[in-house]
Design a protein around this motif. Structure first.
Motif, mmCIF file in Angstrom:
data_model
loop_
_atom_site.group_PDB
_atom_site.id
_atom_site.type_symbol
_atom_site.label_atom_id
_atom_site.label_comp_id
_atom_site.label_asym_id
_atom_site.label_seq_id
_atom_site.Cartn_x
_atom_site.Cartn_y
_atom_site.Cartn_z
ATOM 1 N N HIS A 104 86.083 -2.946 6.344
ATOM 2 C CA HIS A 104 86.546 -2.045 5.041
ATOM 3 C C HIS A 104 85.270 -1.102 5.155
ATOM 4 O O HIS A 104 84.351 -1.515 5.137
ATOM 5 C CB HIS A 104 86.648 -3.091 4.032
ATOM 6 C CG HIS A 104 87.538 -4.171 3.925
ATOM 7 N ND1 HIS A 104 88.836 -4.203 3.770
ATOM 8 C CD2 HIS A 104 87.181 -5.343 4.707
ATOM 9 C CE1 HIS A 104 89.448 -5.295 3.919
ATOM 10 N NE2 HIS A 104 88.524 -6.075 4.541
ATOM 11 N N THR A 128 70.325 0.032 14.900
ATOM 12 C CA THR A 128 69.901 1.573 14.680
ATOM 13 C C THR A 128 68.573 1.203 13.592
ATOM 14 O O THR A 128 68.674 -0.115 12.788
ATOM 15 C CB THR A 128 70.702 2.410 13.919
ATOM 16 O OG1 THR A 128 71.270 1.544 12.835
ATOM 17 C CG2 THR A 128 71.718 2.933 14.619
ATOM 18 N N SER A 178 88.562 -7.858 9.801
ATOM 19 C CA SER A 178 89.109 -6.726 9.180
ATOM 20 C C SER A 178 87.812 -5.990 8.593
ATOM 21 O O SER A 178 86.840 -6.570 8.373
ATOM 22 C CB SER A 178 90.044 -6.951 8.130
ATOM 23 O OG SER A 178 89.442 -8.163 7.138
ATOM 24 N N SER A 189 91.134 -13.005 13.247
ATOM 25 C CA SER A 189 91.580 -12.109 12.494
ATOM 26 C C SER A 189 90.096 -11.239 11.741
ATOM 27 O O SER A 189 89.545 -12.100 11.306
ATOM 28 C CB SER A 189 92.377 -12.469 11.199
ATOM 29 O OG SER A 189 92.454 -11.777 10.097
ATOM 30 N N ASN A 204 78.595 -9.071 16.702
ATOM 31 C CA ASN A 204 78.062 -8.037 16.874
ATOM 32 C C ASN A 204 78.951 -6.741 16.813
ATOM 33 O O ASN A 204 79.065 -5.644 17.188
ATOM 34 C CB ASN A 204 78.002 -7.835 18.458
ATOM 35 C CG ASN A 204 76.627 -8.685 18.893
ATOM 36 O OD1 ASN A 204 75.572 -8.605 18.387
ATOM 37 N ND2 ASN A 204 77.069 -9.610 19.916
ATOM 38 N N ILE A 205 80.075 -7.014 15.682
ATOM 39 C CA ILE A 205 80.907 -6.017 15.299
ATOM 40 C C ILE A 205 80.528 -4.511 15.182
ATOM 41 O O ILE A 205 80.902 -3.651 15.140
ATOM 42 C CB ILE A 205 81.898 -6.594 14.173
ATOM 43 C CG1 ILE A 205 83.214 -5.751 13.970
ATOM 44 C CG2 ILE A 205 81.209 -6.440 12.869
ATOM 45 C CD1 ILE A 205 84.339 -6.214 15.033
ATOM 46 N N PHE A 206 79.195 -4.579 14.459
ATOM 47 C CA PHE A 206 78.474 -3.165 14.156
ATOM 48 C C PHE A 206 77.919 -2.451 15.317
ATOM 49 O O PHE A 206 77.151 -1.598 15.041
ATOM 50 C CB PHE A 206 77.840 -3.216 12.841
ATOM 51 C CG PHE A 206 78.461 -3.523 11.562
ATOM 52 C CD1 PHE A 206 78.283 -4.811 11.117
ATOM 53 C CD2 PHE A 206 79.521 -2.748 11.092
ATOM 54 C CE1 PHE A 206 79.199 -5.231 9.880
ATOM 55 C CE2 PHE A 206 80.003 -3.105 9.978
ATOM 56 C CZ PHE A 206 79.788 -4.062 9.285
ATOM 57 N N GLY A 207 78.064 -3.326 16.545
ATOM 58 C CA GLY A 207 77.345 -2.870 17.739
ATOM 59 C C GLY A 207 76.176 -3.451 18.027
ATOM 60 O O GLY A 207 75.536 -4.268 17.024
ATOM 61 N N SER A 208 76.009 -3.620 19.352
ATOM 62 C CA SER A 208 75.060 -4.599 19.755
ATOM 63 C C SER A 208 73.612 -4.070 19.390
ATOM 64 O O SER A 208 72.478 -4.749 19.296
ATOM 65 C CB SER A 208 75.072 -5.356 21.090
ATOM 66 O OG SER A 208 75.656 -3.891 22.169
ATOM 67 N N VAL A 247 79.501 -1.150 4.825
ATOM 68 C CA VAL A 247 80.705 -1.354 5.474
ATOM 69 C C VAL A 247 80.834 -2.760 5.602
ATOM 70 O O VAL A 247 79.810 -3.591 5.973
ATOM 71 C CB VAL A 247 80.806 -0.677 6.694
ATOM 72 C CG1 VAL A 247 82.046 -1.019 7.451
ATOM 73 C CG2 VAL A 247 80.636 0.769 6.689
ATOM 74 N N LEU A 248 82.138 -3.451 5.093
ATOM 75 C CA LEU A 248 82.122 -4.635 5.258
ATOM 76 C C LEU A 248 83.287 -5.278 6.045
ATOM 77 O O LEU A 248 84.013 -4.802 6.282
ATOM 78 C CB LEU A 248 82.707 -5.047 3.758
ATOM 79 C CG LEU A 248 82.783 -6.633 3.192
ATOM 80 C CD1 LEU A 248 81.328 -7.094 3.284
ATOM 81 C CD2 LEU A 248 83.324 -6.696 2.130
ATOM 82 N N THR A 249 82.804 -6.211 6.891
ATOM 83 C CA THR A 249 83.694 -6.937 7.728
ATOM 84 C C THR A 249 83.961 -8.333 7.735
ATOM 85 O O THR A 249 83.011 -9.147 7.476
ATOM 86 C CB THR A 249 83.049 -6.696 9.337
ATOM 87 O OG1 THR A 249 82.903 -5.419 9.741
ATOM 88 C CG2 THR A 249 84.046 -7.381 10.329
ATOM 89 N N ASN A 250 85.287 -8.732 7.578
ATOM 90 C CA ASN A 250 85.545 -10.156 7.168
ATOM 91 C C ASN A 250 86.166 -10.554 8.752
ATOM 92 O O ASN A 250 86.907 -10.033 9.276
ATOM 93 C CB ASN A 250 86.682 -10.442 6.379
ATOM 94 C CG ASN A 250 86.194 -10.163 4.696
ATOM 95 O OD1 ASN A 250 85.018 -10.625 4.595
ATOM 96 N ND2 ASN A 250 86.807 -9.452 4.195
ATOM 97 N N CYS A 251 85.914 -11.795 9.305
ATOM 98 C CA CYS A 251 86.499 -12.258 10.245
ATOM 99 C C CYS A 251 86.832 -13.806 9.943
ATOM 100 O O CYS A 251 85.945 -14.785 9.383
ATOM 101 C CB CYS A 251 85.477 -12.334 11.513
ATOM 102 S SG CYS A 251 84.480 -11.019 11.722
ATOM 103 N N GLU A 288 81.646 -11.425 19.447
ATOM 104 C CA GLU A 288 82.272 -10.093 19.388
ATOM 105 C C GLU A 288 82.233 -9.870 17.953
ATOM 106 O O GLU A 288 81.889 -8.844 17.397
ATOM 107 C CB GLU A 288 83.625 -9.991 19.779
ATOM 108 C CG GLU A 288 83.872 -10.213 21.150
ATOM 109 C CD GLU A 288 83.458 -8.948 22.022
ATOM 110 O OE1 GLU A 288 83.453 -8.963 23.240
ATOM 111 O OE2 GLU A 288 83.095 -8.031 21.457
ATOM 112 N N CYS A 289 82.771 -10.946 17.182
ATOM 113 C CA CYS A 289 82.223 -10.762 15.616
ATOM 114 C C CYS A 289 80.881 -10.725 15.284
ATOM 115 O O CYS A 289 80.755 -9.730 14.254
ATOM 116 C CB CYS A 289 82.989 -11.750 15.065
ATOM 117 S SG CYS A 289 84.818 -12.018 15.226
#
Lengths: 257, 289
Positions: free
Chosen positions: B204, A75, B202, B200, A68-72, A102-106, A65-66
């Motif tokens: 941004h 684009t 997040s 967790s 693919n967080i921006f979509g599977s 866009v930044l994602t931390n998991c 899931e993480c």
């Protein structure tokens, strides 16, 4: 990377072993089937490991899931950058993903690693081996009769060479693959072997098969099955996923010579 | 009470269909209000009980070529009908290539809005499809429930990043937890965070713009006195139900021109969506820790 991991995602948890060679992700079920995904160090732009080997157990569903967080579906024109860090025993696996600013931390908790089975499958004991293009096997596997409990695999130097059989409610189905077929790249069968495997255990390998371009099918002197899938990822790099499956014990056939 | 309208422009037909589709994705049943100038889709949720509420408004002259209505009485010149928006979507599906669509309030055993759709035909004979969408007339004594929600003082406002990106992220986060923390600060940063025992995550968003105190209100005459505004608040963090947030970000059929997110900490997250002449307001209650 997620394509490779999805190919072994048939259970919630996976064991991750990191070494200088890269990452090995292992998933097991019922002590009869084991899938390994190999992400060699070369596919990463940077791969640093301080210890000789690092092992941890992780929830593979959450990891996917993480990733693919921006979509599977990606684009066109956009790429996702990924950075993974593990600080050692007890630390979470930390992922940093970036796409389009866009930044994602998991941060995923890791668990105590379990022992994995050693199927003891070595090349010296291989009796039969076939390497073929995945295309034709995909069709056969997709149409496997799910009402059949077992899948019977026959491999032989004589006709029918390679036959997949199921025995379901509607009747039996046999799919034959002649060795002269264009689809078969290498054919190395020394003995006629018929082995049966539980269909429910092998079904997850269909995911790996559908992402692959090439597959090698081997059986050893105990009837253990090894399937090795060659998967090309989006960047054209090659990764391998292998499945080991133990034969169905209730109906063991004799290995004729 | 009377209502009849005729949609003759294929673009208006498609525009109306899109708006109703969006509403149908947000609510199973809602209230349709018709007055002389506008058509409204309303879902009056109670913030206290933790329900979402919706207010969608579009000018009737942008949809109907012919429009005629007569409310309950002269001093209550409005019509309030409770219906299932999905039924309108189904009726409008027949109208994809229609020559025209007539909508009329009728009484066929029970009150209905009858959709009469004329389809193009290869022969000289007309091809018509008729849908009857059952409605429930809302009595005058209940009309007070369906007033436009007052836009109270918000702590912070920000223009949303592209909803498609937010949708992908929220769809994945949905599988990880039930609640998401939404934080916004005046530097144009927005964060979505899911936290459970196991993981967790997040995300941004940077470089978002904040509307000035007047532009978020769709009524340009609304002014704010310095004592009313709370511009001193630098950042806000609220917790909302992730399913309800996902519902909103997934509901859009087209990319809207503007989506403003207004947050009233401890109370609601208000999304104001502007696209051409349509305004859609979605009120999402804040869940306390």
């Amino acid at each position: 990377m997620s394509t490779i991991l999805k190919a072994v995602h048939f259970k919630e948890t996976a064991l991750v072993i990191a070494s200088a060679m890269g990452l090995k992700v292992t998933v097991e079920d019922s002590k009869c089937i084991q899938a390994n995904a190999f992400l060699q160090a070369g596919i990463f732009q940077e791969f640093l490991i301080k210890e000789e080997q690092v092992t941890f157990k992780i929830n593979l569903t959450v990891l996917l899931e993480c990733l693919n967080i921006f979509g599977s579906s990606s684009t066109p024109g956009s790429t996702t950058a990924l950075r993974m860090c593990y600080a050692g025993y007890g630390s979470p696996l930390v992922l940093m993903l970036e796409e389009g600013g866009v930044l994602t931390n998991c941060s995923i908790k890791t668990q105590e690693p379990d022992e994995t089975l050693d199927f003891n499958f070595c090349s010296t004991n291989v009796i039969n081996k076939i390497i073929m293009k995945s295309e034709c096997l995909k069709e056969a596997f997709n149409e496997l009769d799910m009402t059949s409990e077992i899948l019977q695999i026959l491999m032989s130097p004589d006709k029918p060479y390679f036959r997949l059989s199921t025995f379901g409610n509607a009747g039996s189905t046999h799919s034959d693959f002649p060795k002269e077929s264009d689809m078969v790249e290498a054919f190395n069968c020394t003995q006629t072997q018929t082995n049966r495997y539980k269909v429910s255990l092998l079904k997850p390998s269909v995911k790996a098969l559908s992402s692959s371009v090439r597959v090698s099918i081997r059986t050893d002197n105990r009837g253990f099955l090894s399937l090795q899938f060659m998967i090309k990822n989006e960047d054209g790099q090659v990764c391998f996923v292998e499945y080991y499956c133990a034969p169905d014990e209730d109906m063991e056939e004799d290995y004729d010579s | 009470m009377r209502f009849r309208g005729k949609l003759m422009d294929i673009e208006c037909i498609q525009h109306f269909t899109r708006v109703v589709s969006t509403v149908s994705k947000l609510a199973k049943t809602c209230t349709l209000k018709i007055d002389r100038s506008n058509v409204y889709f309303i879902l009056p949720g109670s913030v206290v009980s933790g329900d979402i509420s919706i207010w969608c408004e579009l000018p009737q002259c942008h949809i109907f070529t012919e429009f005629n209505m007569e409310g309950l009485s002269e001093d209550a010149d409005e019509i309030f009908l409770e219906l299932t928006p999905e039924n309108i979507v189904k009726a409008m599906k027949s109208a994809r290539n229609a020559k025209w669509v007539k909508m009329k309030l009728t009484n066929k055993h029970i009150p209905c809005i009858t959709f009469e759709v004329e389809l193009p035909s290869l022969t000289n004979l007309p091809r018509t499809v008729i849908h009857d969408v059952p409605v429930c007339v809302i009595p005058r004594r209940s009309w007070a429930e369906f007033q436009e929600p007052k836009l109270t003082d918000f702590d912070i406002s920000i223009y949303m990043p592209p909803l498609k990106v937010v949708k992908n992220i929220v769809d994945r986060m949905k599988h990880l937890g039930n609640f998401v923390m939404l934080s916004v600060n005046r530097n144009g940063e927005m964060t979505l965070k899911v936290e459970t025992d196991l993981v967790s995550v997040s995300t941004h968003f940077y470089n978002l713009t904040c509307p000035n105190s007047r532009s978020w209100s769709k009524d340009p005459s609304v002014t704010r006195t310095p004592t009313q505004s709370r511009h001193q608040i630098k950042s806000v963090e609220v917790r909302v139900n992730i399913q309800k947030l996902a519902q909103f970000v997934s509901s859009q059929q087209v990319v809207p021109q503007k989506v403003v997110c207004n947050i009233h900490a401890n109370r609601t997250v208000h999304f104001l969506l502007l696209h051409n002449d349509v305004t859609l307001q979605y009120f999402l209650p804040v869940v306390s820790m």
